[in-house]
Scaffold this motif. Structure first.
Motif, mmCIF file in Angstrom:
data_model
loop_
_atom_site.group_PDB
_atom_site.id
_atom_site.type_symbol
_atom_site.label_atom_id
_atom_site.label_comp_id
_atom_site.label_asym_id
_atom_site.label_seq_id
_atom_site.Cartn_x
_atom_site.Cartn_y
_atom_site.Cartn_z
ATOM 1 N N ASP A 30 0.837 -1.210 0.000
ATOM 2 C CA ASP A 30 0.000 0.000 0.000
ATOM 3 C C ASP A 30 0.869 1.257 0.000
ATOM 4 N N ARG A 87 2.094 -1.702 -6.114
ATOM 5 C CA ARG A 87 1.798 -3.077 -5.709
ATOM 6 C C ARG A 87 2.364 -4.074 -6.719
ATOM 7 N N GLY A 93 -5.008 -6.957 -2.586
ATOM 8 C CA GLY A 93 -5.046 -5.500 -2.564
ATOM 9 C C GLY A 93 -5.235 -4.915 -3.952
ATOM 10 N N ASP A 110 -8.600 -2.808 -5.094
ATOM 11 C CA ASP A 110 -8.395 -1.465 -5.632
ATOM 12 C C ASP A 110 -9.011 -1.354 -7.028
#
Length: 207
Positions: A75, A86, A141, A145
């Motif tokens: 992050d 990422r 993640g 996102d």
């Protein structure tokens, strides 16, 4: 007769969805750390059942401890390098994990006593686990996102992740017969192919 002005064709941007990443990365994980890892360690590292149980226990402990750290680190990298942070963490994890895995078979290239040492294979597997731990939290993640930017919510997360479960099963179904036919050394070209496939899919996802 009036001619209508010709409008330039609009290019349609085709987005690569996270399911592509789940297909490639879960294939890499199934090869390097899936159901055939225990017999692989028995064959290539000549580990006993108790040693295999111990090293796998250590590996899962490392995954549990480091996963939150990697999520936080990824992050932070994403904030520093928008849209690519990422992905960079994920590529480094796959590359280093693949190199670590290859070190189990280094004895086939350099016949040195240290490469047959149990402690050497323990160290290699720990190094692999440290890098493997990055994959799931960073991949999740990236998926969340993507869904937040596309839909404003992450309701389709389960649909995307389902492709990872399918990829895991298909990869194991293919890998088993390959091991029966060619032995455990087939692992090395398979993990190399899956690593290239994974990094390629990350590249196209980020473009």
């Amino acid at each position: 007769m009036r001619m209508r002005p010709i409008r330039p064709k609009q290019e349609i941007a085709v987005k690569v969805r996270p399911r592509v990443l789940y297909w490639s990365l879960f294939s890499w994980m199934a090869i390097s750390g899936g159901r055939f890892l225990a017999p692989y360690l028995e064959h290539e590292a000549e580990m006993s059942d108790s040693n295999i149980g111990l090293i796998l226990g250590i590996q899962y402990g490392i995954l549990s401890v480091l996963a939150p750290f990697y999520g936080k680190h990824a992050d932070a990298q994403e904030r520093k390098y928008p849209n690519y942070g990422r992905g960079k963490v994920l590529v480094v994890g796959i590359l280093c994990g693949t190199i670590s895995f290859f070190m189990h078979g280094i004895k086939h290239v350099w016949d040195l006593p240290i490469f047959d040492s149990l402690y050497f294979h323990y160290a290699v597997q720990v190094l692999y686990a440290v890098n493997f731990a990055a994959v799931i939290p960073v991949l999740d993640g990236m998926t969340l996102d993507f869904l937040q930017k596309e839909q404003g919510v992450s309701l389709d997360y389960g649909k995307e992740r389902l492709h990872g479960a399918i990829s895991w099963g298909v990869t194991n179904m293919v890998l088993g017969p390959l091991i029966d036919s060619f032995g455990f050394q087939v692992y090395y070209p398979c993990i190399m192919f899956s690593a290239v496939y994974s990094i390629g899919s990350i590249y196209f996802f980020l473009e």
